[in-house]
Write a protein that holds these residues in place. Sequence first.
Motif, PDB file in Angstrom:
ATOM      1  N   ILE A   1      -9.426  -3.176   6.129  1.00  0.00           N
ATOM      2  CA  ILE A   1      -7.965  -3.122   6.082  1.00  0.00           C
ATOM      3  C   ILE A   1      -7.405  -4.537   6.093  1.00  0.00           C
ATOM      4  CG2 ILE A   1      -5.894  -2.455   7.376  1.00  0.00           C
ATOM      5  CD1 ILE A   1      -7.393   0.006   8.346  1.00  0.00           C
ATOM      6  N   THR A  27       4.870  -0.806   6.682  1.00  0.00           N
ATOM      7  CA  THR A  27       3.838  -0.363   5.752  1.00  0.00           C
ATOM      8  C   THR A  27       2.428  -0.528   6.306  1.00  0.00           C
ATOM      9  OG1 THR A  27       3.872  -2.512   4.633  1.00  0.00           O
ATOM     10  CG2 THR A  27       5.296  -0.779   3.742  1.00  0.00           C
ATOM     11  N   ALA A  76      -6.666   3.991  -0.981  1.00  0.00           N
ATOM     12  CA  ALA A  76      -6.512   2.923  -1.970  1.00  0.00           C
ATOM     13  C   ALA A  76      -7.853   2.261  -2.273  1.00  0.00           C
ATOM     14  CB  ALA A  76      -5.508   1.891  -1.485  1.00  0.00           C
ATOM     15  N   TYR A  98      -0.221   2.518   6.215  1.00  0.00           N
ATOM     16  CA  TYR A  98      -1.500   2.455   5.510  1.00  0.00           C
ATOM     17  C   TYR A  98      -2.665   2.678   6.459  1.00  0.00           C
ATOM     18  CZ  TYR A  98      -5.377   0.581   2.747  1.00  0.00           C
ATOM     19  OH  TYR A  98      -6.570   0.425   2.085  1.00  0.00           O
ATOM     20  N   TYR A 126       0.813  -1.225   0.000  1.00  0.00           N
ATOM     21  CA  TYR A 126       0.000   0.000   0.000  1.00  0.00           C
ATOM     22  C   TYR A 126       0.845   1.274   0.000  1.00  0.00           C
ATOM     23  CZ  TYR A 126      -3.967  -3.013   1.191  1.00  0.00           C
ATOM     24  OH  TYR A 126      -4.935  -3.993   1.193  1.00  0.00           O
ATOM     25  N   CYS A 127       2.166   1.114  -0.017  1.00  0.00           N
ATOM     26  CA  CYS A 127       3.064   2.274   0.061  1.00  0.00           C
ATOM     27  C   CYS A 127       3.988   2.388  -1.146  1.00  0.00           C
ATOM     28  CB  CYS A 127       3.926   2.191   1.318  1.00  0.00           C
ATOM     29  SG  CYS A 127       2.989   2.212   2.857  1.00  0.00           S
ATOM     30  N   TYR A 153      -3.634   3.303  -7.763  1.00  0.00           N
ATOM     31  CA  TYR A 153      -4.264   3.866  -6.575  1.00  0.00           C
ATOM     32  C   TYR A 153      -3.253   4.659  -5.733  1.00  0.00           C
ATOM     33  CZ  TYR A 153      -2.423  -0.496  -4.470  1.00  0.00           C
ATOM     34  OH  TYR A 153      -1.621  -1.536  -4.056  1.00  0.00           O
ATOM     35  N   ALA A 189      -0.513  -6.895  -1.379  1.00  0.00           N
ATOM     36  CA  ALA A 189      -1.448  -5.930  -0.808  1.00  0.00           C
ATOM     37  C   ALA A 189      -2.652  -5.744  -1.715  1.00  0.00           C
ATOM     38  CB  ALA A 189      -0.751  -4.590  -0.578  1.00  0.00           C
ATOM     39  N   GLY A 190      -2.423  -5.810  -3.020  1.00  0.00           N
ATOM     40  CA  GLY A 190      -3.533  -5.715  -3.969  1.00  0.00           C
ATOM     41  C   GLY A 190      -4.515  -6.858  -3.839  1.00  0.00           C
ATOM     42  N   PHE A 248      -5.294   4.716   4.403  1.00  0.00           N
ATOM     43  CA  PHE A 248      -6.647   4.159   4.329  1.00  0.00           C
ATOM     44  C   PHE A 248      -7.664   5.256   4.640  1.00  0.00           C
ATOM     45  CE2 PHE A 248     -10.299   2.407   6.609  1.00  0.00           C
ATOM     46  CZ  PHE A 248     -10.750   1.456   5.711  1.00  0.00           C
ATOM     47  N   LEU A 282      -1.028   6.080  -2.716  1.00  0.00           N
ATOM     48  CA  LEU A 282      -0.192   5.333  -1.788  1.00  0.00           C
ATOM     49  C   LEU A 282      -0.068   6.027  -0.438  1.00  0.00           C
ATOM     50  CD1 LEU A 282       2.755   4.410  -4.204  1.00  0.00           C
ATOM     51  CD2 LEU A 282       0.782   2.983  -3.611  1.00  0.00           C
ATOM     52  N   LEU A 307      -6.629  -5.851  -0.978  1.00  0.00           N
ATOM     53  CA  LEU A 307      -7.461  -4.751  -1.464  1.00  0.00           C
ATOM     54  C   LEU A 307      -8.595  -5.271  -2.342  1.00  0.00           C
ATOM     55  CD1 LEU A 307      -7.950  -1.709  -1.696  1.00  0.00           C
ATOM     56  CD2 LEU A 307      -6.257  -1.659  -3.556  1.00  0.00           C
TER      57      LEU A 307
END
Length: 301
Positions: free
Chosen positions: A220, A205, A119, A209, A80-81, A108, A147-148, A116, A110, A151
């Motif tokens: 999350i 991270t 993203a 996030y 997410y970073c 998205y 992380a995706g 949060f 970062l 997400l």
Amino acid sequence: MISMEGQRILQWLYKNVKNGQPAVTIEEARANIDAMANINAISDDIKIEGIYADCVKCDLVTAPFSQADKYILFLHGGGYCMGSSRTSLKLISQIISVSNCNVISVDYRLAPENPFPSALDDAVTAYSWLLSQGVSSKNIIIIGESAGGGLAVSLMLHLRDNCISLPSGAVLLSPWTDLVETGDSFRTCAETDPYYNSKSYDRKTAKMYSCNEDLSNPLISPLYANLQNLPKILIHVGTNDVLFNDSTRIEECLKNAGVEVTLKIWHDMWHVWHVFGERLPEAKQAIDEIGVFIKENLNIY
């Protein structure tokens, strides 16, 4: 047993990533992941066009054989970073070749600049934009890596809870579903996963996030969510992945919630080995399997 090419790639990763100079700043971490993204060239028939899905920057990735009404919404990794819509272009291009789909890769926002739910908001906007273009949800697959992957689940939870039509299915590649990091593999695979470096930015991270939000917030860390009524899901994870238990536990939760889910475990593979494309036989096999899942769910023949 791991292939010879896999052994060579693994040795390179241990030398240059795991035991290499760790990132000190977020800028260095981002530069490192961008450099990794440039290792594999994509084929000449792949077209990349920068677009905006409403206000969200994306890349539309297509090939001459892509079917006009079939789409993949792709969510990149990077804790997410880090990373961008172009981090996994080689993987995206190979998925296109085995699925005959178009891909919307979402760039998205970062963390820590945009924590949060930035993203998630961008993923929702991109998906909703695709629907507004006349694409049926039945013709959409969501794919998320690392992380995706987490997400992707959070996106589907938002869609379900807000009565927005869900995609036909989702593919999660080594998904990060528990930012609390309670899975045993985060410790037991710390040595075997070549991407994990205890001095790197990886462990910071989650806090970047989540910012002031509880890490166990279901949007999350979807491991803690009510997962009922989600579409079909395919999960890929390797036994040497620090997020191995993030995959096995989310699969168990999905099954308990009545979701049709398939977990494929790849022995001796590391975190999102798919990105090594044609160089790695195990990656080629995994991508072919993803293609079968997509075609079956989007009725592509």
